[in-house]
Design an enzyme around this catalytic site. Structure first.
Site, mmCIF file in Angstrom:
data_model
loop_
_atom_site.group_PDB
_atom_site.id
_atom_site.type_symbol
_atom_site.label_atom_id
_atom_site.label_comp_id
_atom_site.label_asym_id
_atom_site.label_seq_id
_atom_site.Cartn_x
_atom_site.Cartn_y
_atom_site.Cartn_z
ATOM 1 N N CYS A 17 -38.882 -3.277 19.956
ATOM 2 C CA CYS A 17 -39.454 -4.526 19.462
ATOM 3 C C CYS A 17 -39.653 -4.459 17.946
ATOM 4 O O CYS A 17 -39.410 -3.445 17.313
ATOM 5 C CB CYS A 17 -40.807 -4.772 20.137
ATOM 6 N N ARG A 60 -40.474 10.266 17.205
ATOM 7 C CA ARG A 60 -39.232 10.036 16.450
ATOM 8 C C ARG A 60 -38.843 11.263 15.634
ATOM 9 O O ARG A 60 -37.740 11.350 15.124
ATOM 10 C CB ARG A 60 -39.350 8.793 15.563
ATOM 11 N N HIS A 80 -37.375 -4.156 11.120
ATOM 12 C CA HIS A 80 -36.871 -3.536 9.888
ATOM 13 C C HIS A 80 -36.989 -4.536 8.735
ATOM 14 O O HIS A 80 -37.461 -4.213 7.660
ATOM 15 C CB HIS A 80 -35.388 -3.158 10.015
ATOM 16 N N ALA A 97 -41.793 -1.669 16.743
ATOM 17 C CA ALA A 97 -41.056 -0.395 16.729
ATOM 18 C C ALA A 97 -40.236 -0.272 15.455
ATOM 19 O O ALA A 97 -40.204 0.784 14.818
ATOM 20 C CB ALA A 97 -40.147 -0.295 17.963
HETATM 21 FE FE1 ICE Z 1 -30.990 3.244 11.313
HETATM 22 MO MO1 ICE Z 1 -33.504 5.424 17.310
HETATM 23 FE FE2 ICE Z 1 -32.314 5.084 12.385
HETATM 24 FE FE3 ICE Z 1 -30.403 4.045 13.625
HETATM 25 FE FE4 ICE Z 1 -32.534 2.744 13.241
HETATM 26 FE FE5 ICE Z 1 -33.453 3.511 15.440
HETATM 27 FE FE6 ICE Z 1 -33.343 5.897 14.721
HETATM 28 FE FE7 ICE Z 1 -31.329 4.813 15.811
HETATM 29 C C1 ICE Z 1 -32.246 4.423 14.177
HETATM 30 S S1 ICE Z 1 -33.187 3.431 11.316
HETATM 31 S S2 ICE Z 1 -35.040 5.017 15.676
HETATM 32 S S3 ICE Z 1 -30.258 5.281 11.863
HETATM 33 S S4 ICE Z 1 -33.988 1.674 14.506
HETATM 34 S S5 ICE Z 1 -32.089 6.826 16.152
HETATM 35 S S6 ICE Z 1 -30.528 1.962 12.996
HETATM 36 S S7 ICE Z 1 -32.266 3.481 17.289
HETATM 37 S S8 ICE Z 1 -29.146 4.481 15.348
#
Ligand code: ICE
Length: 476
Positions: free
Chosen positions: A60, A94, A193, A63
């Site tokens: 969400c 995380r 974000h 998050a």
């Molecule tokens: Fe960017 Mo989990 Fe990071 Fe990506 Fe983002 Fe999330 Fe992390 Fe995953 C993330 S910031 S928390 S690299 S929200 S692993 S997009 S889903 S692929």
């Protein structure tokens, strides 16, 4: 042949979607594709609402704002404002590492919550918020700021966290930043974000202590230091002669957020979560930015050369030295692990960046990505993804729990790389699995430090002898 594989996988998609009622099937059909010759039908619909009733893995707005962007800022007290669950369940998992004295100048390992009760919902939580901001700052006098991350009820009852923040900011002479990231906003963590980027823009950026911009000063944007990733990336850039003055946001300080524009170049790893602020810094302050990828030696090489080309001969020479120093080491890693991994296939399902960024690292080990997809990517992410994929690759957006399980059973990959919600489903099926959000308690995976760990982990997962003695109870 590739043609047959492509046709087979297209049929798999049809078969799997067959169980849905017509309306849901029509919707889901648009989110799934197989890369075919000339990309005749590669388009994947994305960034749209999940069909109610289907099991999504998405998060969400809270998050995205608290867990992803703000949480890793270490000298700020982040208050999860609302009922205790959101803060509790997003606490610590995380794995965004931060240096510093815990409780003195590093509050990342802590959970601060206003722990809403019924009475707060009925009478409003603003008074309580004021009290706990004061308490937090009294308890932790070195905190350089406070962020207020709204949970759903705060928005639903109409609390005015902006005015509380303004009042407390004046009283405490500290930035107190309201972030309106109620979980119900938007359709995934992606809007979180954006909201978090906007809060940085409105409350911090350009408001820090002025400093000179050195000619080799750069910032890393969108590396959250998962398992130490940002440290591994920083090391390469520094060995290239660059000066990493900002990381957004991994092991970050408030000052870094204030001065993100004061660099020669911003280097973006996670485009999805931070492109907004990068564009803003370019438009407002003229700070240029470019994307890079530090997963696996092939992508690292490409990125190092691309980054160095933005600077002078001195940096280019240093960049060549970095390549000359580390590539033989990486070659050794490949020689060690490639024989165990060559020809193995992997299916991925992660958030908004990694489903394309990690493809090259697998290929460096001789592995093939046969399926990949994002939880919350936008169309530009899929456009950036397609060139990285082989013909015949299955692509799925916001894939449902049912679809992913079915796709995996039909494509039979040697490894699945996804998150905690998927992990035990596939491990119980007797399938090797690695968490590609948190690196499963391991990492870093970025940079030259990360690749040997990544290679070892994938080998360990796929070739563990334990798989031979595991059979699902129903298969016995
Ligand atoms: Fe960017 Mo989990 Fe990071 Fe990506 Fe983002 Fe999330 Fe992390 Fe995953 C993330 S910031 S928390 S690299 S929200 S692993 S997009 S889903 S692929």
């Amino acid at each position: 042949s590739i043609k047959e594989t492509t046709e087979f996988r297209k049929q798999v998609v049809e078969d799997v979607l067959e169980v849905y009622p017509e309306k849901a099937r029509k919707n889901r059909r648009q989110h799934i594709a197989v890369k075919d010759e000339g990309c005749a039908s590669c388009a994947v619909k994305s960034n749209s609402k999940t069909v109610p009733g289907l099991m999504t893995a998405r998060g969400c707005a809270y998050a995205g704002a608290k867990g992803v962007v703000w949480g890793p800022v270490k000298d700020v007290v982040h208050i999860s404002h609302g009922p205790v669950g959101c803060g509790y369940y997003s606490w610590g998992n995380r794995r965004n590492l931060a240096e510093g004295e815990i409780g003195v100048d590093n509050f990342v390992p802590f959970l601060f919550t206003s722990d809403f009760q019924e009475s707060d919902i009925i009478y409003g939580g603003d008074k309580k918020l004021e009290t706990i901001i004061q308490e937090a700052v009294d308890l932790f006098p070195n905190a350089n700021g406070v962020s207020i991350l709204s949970e759903c009820p705060v928005g639903l009852i109409g609390d005015d966290i902006e005015s509380v923040s303004r009042r407390m900011s004046e009283k405490l002479k500290l930035p107190v930043i309201p972030v309106r990231c109620e979980g119900f906003r938007g359709i995934s963590q992606s809007l979180g974000h954006h909201i978090a980027n906007d809060a940085i823009r409105d409350h911090l950026l350009g408001k820090g202590p002025a400093r000179e911009v050195g000619k080799y000063d750069v910032g890393i944007i969108g590396d959250y230091n998962i398992g130490g990733d940002a440290w591994a990336s920083k090391k390469i850039l520094e060995e290239m002669g660059l000066n990493v003055v900002n990381i957004w946001t991994g092991d970050s300080t408030l000052e870094m957020l204030q001065n993100g524009h004061l660099v020669k170049l911003n280097l973006i790893h996670c485009y999805r979560s931070m492109n907004y602020i990068a564009r803003h810094m370019e438009d407002t302050y003229g700070t240029p930015w470019m994307e890079f990828n530090f997963f696996g030696p092939t992508k690292i090489r490409e990125s190092i050369l691309k980054i160095a080309a933005q600077f002078d001969d001195y940096i280019m020479e240093k960049a060549q030295q970095v390549l000359a120093k580390y590539e033989p080491q990486m070659q050794k890693v490949i020689e060690t692990y490639r024989p165990n991994l060559d020809g193995k296939s992997v299916m991925l399902y992660v958030g908004g960046l990694r489903p394309r960024h990690i493809v090259g690292a697998y290929e460096d080990l001789g592995m093939e990505v046969t399926g990949t997809g994002y939880e919350f990517a936008h169309s530009e992410d899929y456009e950036k993804t397609l060139p990285a994929l082989k013909e015949g690759t299955l692509i799925y957006d916001d894939v449902t729990a049912f679809e992913l399980e079915e796709f995996v059973m039909k494509l039979k990959p040697d490894l699945v790389g996804s998150g905690i919600k998927e992990k035990y489903v596939f491990e119980k099926m007797g399938l090797p699995f690695r968490q590609m959000h948190s690196w499963d308690y391991s990492g870093p995976y970025h940079g030259y430090e990360g690749f040997p760990i990544f290679a070892r982990d994938m080998d360990m997962a796929i070739n563990s002898p334990t798989w031979k003695s595991i059979k699902a109870p129903w298969a016995k």
